[in-house]
Scaffold this motif. Structure first.
Motif, PDB file in Angstrom:
ATOM      1  N   PHE A 148      41.647  -7.835 -56.189  1.00 17.72           N
ATOM      2  CA  PHE A 148      42.458  -8.487 -57.216  1.00 17.72           C
ATOM      3  C   PHE A 148      41.835  -8.314 -58.587  1.00 17.72           C
ATOM      4  O   PHE A 148      40.647  -8.095 -58.730  1.00 17.72           O
ATOM      5  CB  PHE A 148      42.720  -9.954 -56.906  1.00 17.72           C
ATOM      6  N   THR A 149      42.684  -8.386 -59.589  1.00 11.51           N
ATOM      7  CA  THR A 149      42.229  -8.149 -60.950  1.00 11.51           C
ATOM      8  C   THR A 149      42.003  -9.491 -61.612  1.00 11.51           C
ATOM      9  O   THR A 149      42.516 -10.502 -61.153  1.00 11.51           O
ATOM     10  CB  THR A 149      43.312  -7.412 -61.729  1.00 11.51           C
ATOM     11  N   PRO A 150      41.261  -9.523 -62.725  1.00  7.89           N
ATOM     12  CA  PRO A 150      41.071 -10.799 -63.409  1.00  7.89           C
ATOM     13  C   PRO A 150      42.399 -11.431 -63.753  1.00  7.89           C
ATOM     14  O   PRO A 150      42.584 -12.625 -63.657  1.00  7.89           O
ATOM     15  CB  PRO A 150      40.333 -10.400 -64.685  1.00  7.89           C
ATOM     16  N   VAL A 177      42.945  -4.790 -48.198  1.00  8.70           N
ATOM     17  CA  VAL A 177      44.104  -5.639 -48.488  1.00  8.70           C
ATOM     18  C   VAL A 177      44.949  -4.931 -49.547  1.00  8.70           C
ATOM     19  O   VAL A 177      44.436  -4.542 -50.602  1.00  8.70           O
ATOM     20  CB  VAL A 177      43.652  -7.029 -49.002  1.00  8.70           C
ATOM     21  N   PRO A 178      46.271  -4.695 -49.278  1.00  6.90           N
ATOM     22  CA  PRO A 178      47.078  -3.938 -50.232  1.00  6.90           C
ATOM     23  C   PRO A 178      47.106  -4.607 -51.598  1.00  6.90           C
ATOM     24  O   PRO A 178      47.042  -5.839 -51.697  1.00  6.90           O
ATOM     25  CB  PRO A 178      48.480  -3.957 -49.610  1.00  6.90           C
ATOM     26  N   GLY A 179      47.218  -3.769 -52.621  1.00  7.76           N
ATOM     27  CA  GLY A 179      47.213  -4.270 -53.998  1.00  7.76           C
ATOM     28  C   GLY A 179      48.225  -5.393 -54.212  1.00  7.76           C
ATOM     29  O   GLY A 179      47.938  -6.367 -54.910  1.00  7.76           O
ATOM     30  N   LEU A 180      49.393  -5.260 -53.563  1.00  9.52           N
ATOM     31  CA  LEU A 180      50.435  -6.265 -53.782  1.00  9.52           C
ATOM     32  C   LEU A 180      50.020  -7.641 -53.281  1.00  9.52           C
ATOM     33  O   LEU A 180      50.565  -8.653 -53.690  1.00  9.52           O
ATOM     34  CB  LEU A 180      51.719  -5.855 -53.049  1.00  9.52           C
ATOM     35  N   LEU A 181      49.075  -7.663 -52.345  1.00  8.98           N
ATOM     36  CA  LEU A 181      48.628  -8.951 -51.804  1.00  8.98           C
ATOM     37  C   LEU A 181      47.378  -9.457 -52.523  1.00  8.98           C
ATOM     38  O   LEU A 181      46.838 -10.498 -52.165  1.00  8.98           O
ATOM     39  CB  LEU A 181      48.333  -8.823 -50.304  1.00  8.98           C
ATOM     40  N   GLY A 182      46.940  -8.705 -53.536  1.00  9.51           N
ATOM     41  CA  GLY A 182      45.697  -9.061 -54.217  1.00  9.51           C
ATOM     42  C   GLY A 182      45.737 -10.463 -54.796  1.00  9.51           C
ATOM     43  O   GLY A 182      44.790 -11.247 -54.655  1.00  9.51           O
ATOM     44  N   ALA A 183      46.857 -10.796 -55.430  1.00  8.47           N
ATOM     45  CA  ALA A 183      46.949 -12.111 -56.057  1.00  8.47           C
ATOM     46  C   ALA A 183      46.935 -13.210 -55.005  1.00  8.47           C
ATOM     47  O   ALA A 183      46.309 -14.257 -55.184  1.00  8.47           O
ATOM     48  CB  ALA A 183      48.212 -12.194 -56.890  1.00  8.47           C
ATOM     49  N   TYR A 214      47.695 -11.801 -42.447  1.00  9.83           N
ATOM     50  CA  TYR A 214      48.823 -12.074 -43.336  1.00  9.83           C
ATOM     51  C   TYR A 214      50.108 -12.017 -42.525  1.00  9.83           C
ATOM     52  O   TYR A 214      50.313 -11.098 -41.734  1.00  9.83           O
ATOM     53  CB  TYR A 214      48.868 -11.023 -44.452  1.00  9.83           C
ATOM     54  N   VAL A 215      50.932 -13.030 -42.674  1.00  7.00           N
ATOM     55  CA  VAL A 215      52.237 -13.026 -42.011  1.00  7.00           C
ATOM     56  C   VAL A 215      53.314 -13.056 -43.091  1.00  7.00           C
ATOM     57  O   VAL A 215      53.470 -14.066 -43.772  1.00  7.00           O
ATOM     58  CB  VAL A 215      52.411 -14.242 -41.066  1.00  7.00           C
ATOM     59  N   PRO A 216      54.038 -11.939 -43.288  1.00  8.07           N
ATOM     60  CA  PRO A 216      55.123 -11.967 -44.270  1.00  8.07           C
ATOM     61  C   PRO A 216      56.201 -12.931 -43.802  1.00  8.07           C
ATOM     62  O   PRO A 216      56.238 -13.293 -42.628  1.00  8.07           O
ATOM     63  CB  PRO A 216      55.657 -10.528 -44.255  1.00  8.07           C
TER      64      PRO A 216
END
Ligand code: ATP
Length: 597
Positions: free
Chosen positions: A329-331, A478-484, A463-465
């Motif tokens: 995850f990014t800042p 962990v995929p970027g989309l789940l980073g947050a 993770y359970v969508p």
């Protein structure tokens, strides 16, 4: 089933109320008309066997025969392209069929309509919202472009919004594959205001032409007007070729700079989709992870109360300091939902100790099923859907309350106690609900119905969508989309561990840990019923915490009195022996809550 549609002279043929897809055998009921396009009409549609709701796009056949469609092959192309796509930011295509009069496309139903509808009410959107929508659109568009598909008609009315305010690119009626040179046929198609210079000059569409359209969209939603206006058309086309548009001086410098990059007359100078997301407009501004539904008609307020804002930033910094690349995850993602603002955001946290001092539950408040799932097996759990279990409990509980006057003492108890969630932090208005179970497990139920939890050993993340299958990732994968979400998981779990931990709950080895959460509508969070672990309902009051579970063959009611170990009563025994007044109250209370789900 209804007889076939009747044709009135000079009118479009009627669309039957009941429709059968001969390919799949599915029978649908057509609902209300959602809207009309140039060639099509769109209806709400219900699958009669599953009650699933879809959008039905209906295109009439020319002259009502099995001949060519009125649209000259447009629909066939749309079906051929769209039916192969699957991405969360593309309107899902569920099937198609045809009869004498119509071609039908069964599409994902986007109940909040489109961004065009939102802008009609709102006039302009805030920068954080624009970042949120653009992020989803870029993700969907990247998927299309990777498949060498250009959309060619990106505009607000083709950006649909799901119930969860997720943005989805739809209407692929003009989409086409690019040839080896990266261009499609040199035709002038699309919405005139959003045509790129190369399209106006008849050099053909490319992926960069879609990026130009994103620039037009960004300009439109931030200023309330398109950058190029068609009066007269020739002049507009010249302005497009020159990249000349009214300078939106009131926008932030970052927004203006990005618009200028996207609206570069030379396609090669426009940023790629990846570079676009790395622009200062994104990296130096807050992007919400989700938007509240009310943002369809009024600007959302992104704020958290001062002390909590400080806490979140502090913990974020701590996490970021500990996190070495590759960091998922990014800042920006980890920095919380925004700067401090005037409106406090409801975040509640609790442990049993704090709960027991706070008054009694209010079961009269409506309760909504928010989230369900298990991180160890199928989301529905090994024994079927949680709702079925809830319904079974509703049927069985009254049987225990029926027999005669209350007993003078409680019946034999069982020594087992399922795990529960004695501690939680409720930030579901923005993120989710962090919990820590009595057996040491922890996780977050996110506002969108998804569920994430650390799964030791090995430092993996489960993770359970929403309504999806369990996914397990090593931390670095962990995929970027789940980073947050991962960042929120770390924050909330750490918070429950550090701030709310109290000893005393012994783990129950081997007990499965599916969770089902209910939440009372507007009740203060500390008065709301809490978590359901293996088909459990928990509510917290000043006297006791109750858990109804179906861990084995029979339903158990487990009661934790303040400071006491939990005691469980099998419902069958309560039914034959009756129970004392207090246990009856617990049963009444549990029943009441279950009935309000
Ligand atoms: N998947 C969907 N979910 C919800 N509403 C939809 C969906 N698809 C289309 N609609 C709505 O139905 C209406 C008609 O859409 P349709 O795609 O048939 O035409 P259009 O895009 O408005 O026009 P045109 O096809 O001429 O560009 C619009 O108001 C649109 O918002």
């Amino acid at each position: 089933m209804e007889p076939g549609p009747r044709r009135r002279r000079g009118c479009r043929p009627l669309v039957s109320v009941f429709l059968r897809d001969p390919g799949s055998g599915r029978v649908y009921r057509r609902g209300k008309l959602i809207g009309k396009g140039a060639f099509s009409r769109c209806y709400k549609l219900t699958d009669l066997s599953t009650s699933a709701v879809f959008a039905l796009k209906v295109v009439p056949r020319a002259g009502g025969g099995a001949g060519h469609l009125r649209t000259g092959g447009k629909v066939e192309r749309e079906i051929a392209l769209h039916s192969r796509l699957r991405h969360r930011n593309i309107v899902a295509f569920h099937g198609h069929f045809a009869d004498r009069d119509h071609v039908y496309m069964v599409l994902e139903y986007c109940s909040r309509q489109s961004l065009a509808h939102v802008l009609e009410v709102r006039r302009t959107l805030t920068e954080p919202e624009v970042r949120y929508y653009l992020r989803g659109l870029v993700s969907g568009l990247r998927y299309l472009h990777q498949r060498r598909i250009v959309h060619r008609d990106l505009k607000l009315s083709n950006f649909f919004l799901s119930k969860n305010m997720e943005v989805k690119i739809g209407d692929l009626g003009l989409a086409a594959r690019v040839g080896p040179g990266g261009h499609c046929h040199r035709v002038l198609c699309g919405t005139p205001n959003f045509l790129a210079p190369e399209v106006v000059s008849r050099n053909g569409h490319s992926c960069q032409s879609d990026i130009w359209a994103l620039g037009c969209v960004m300009y439109l939603v931030l200023t309330g007007a398109p950058p190029f206006v068609a009066a007269p058309l020739a002049e507009m086309y010249q302005n497009i070729r020159d990249g000349r548009y009214p300078e939106p001086a009131h926008l932030s410098p970052n927004a203006r700079r990005l618009i200028a990059r996207l609206l570069a007359p030379n396609p090669a100078e426009r940023p790629s989709l990846d570079l676009l997301l790395r622009d200062d407009f994104f990296t130096q501004g807050f992007t919400p992870d989700w938007l509240p539904a009310h943002s369809c008609h009024s600007p959302p307020v992104f704020a958290i109360p001062q002390p909590l804002g400080r806490l979140f930033r502090k913990v974020s910094r701590l996490l970021l300091a500990q996190c070495r690349p590759p960091c998922p995850f990014t800042p920006n993602e980890a920095s919380g939902p925004g700067e401090d603002g005037p409106q406090p955001d409801p975040m509640e946290w609790a442990s049993e100790a704090s709960l027991s001092e706070r008054g009694s539950p209010r079961p009269e408040v409506p309760i909504h099923l928010l989230s369900q799932g298990t991180l160890t097996s199928d989301p529905a759990g090994p024994q079927g859907s949680p709702r079925q279990d809830v319904e079974a409990a509703i049927r069985r509980l009254p049987l225990c309350l029926d027999p005669g006057p209350p007993a003078t003492q409680d019946p034999p108890r069982k020594a087992v106690a399922p795990p529960r969630a004695p501690k939680w932090v409720d930030y579901s208005s923005k993120y989710g609900f962090g919990y820590q179970l009595s057996d040491g497990g922890s996780g977050v139920l996110f506002w969108d119905g998804t569920h994430m939890a650390p799964c030791p050993p090995g430092g993996q993340v489960c993770y359970v969508p929403d309504r999806g299958k369990l996914e397990t990732y090593a931390l670095r994968d962990v995929p970027g989309l789940l980073g947050a979400k991962l960042a929120v998981l770390r924050l909330l779990v750490r918070y429950t561990e550090q701030r709310l931990w109290e000893k005393g709950d012994l783990p129950t080895p081997g007990w499965p840990r599916p969770l089902l959460r209910v939440r009372a509508g507007s009740a203060p969070a500390h008065l709301q019923p809490r978590l359901l672990a293996p088909w459990q309902v928990t509510c917290s009051g000043n006297q006791a915490q109750l858990v109804l579970s179906s861990g084995g063959e029979e339903l158990l009611l487990t009661v934790w009195e303040r400071g006491q170990p939990g005691t469980s009563y099998p419902l069958g025994i309560l039914r034959t022996h009756g129970c004392a007044q207090t246990a009856r109250q617990h049963l009444h209370h549990t029943l009441h809550m279950l009935q309000s789900i």
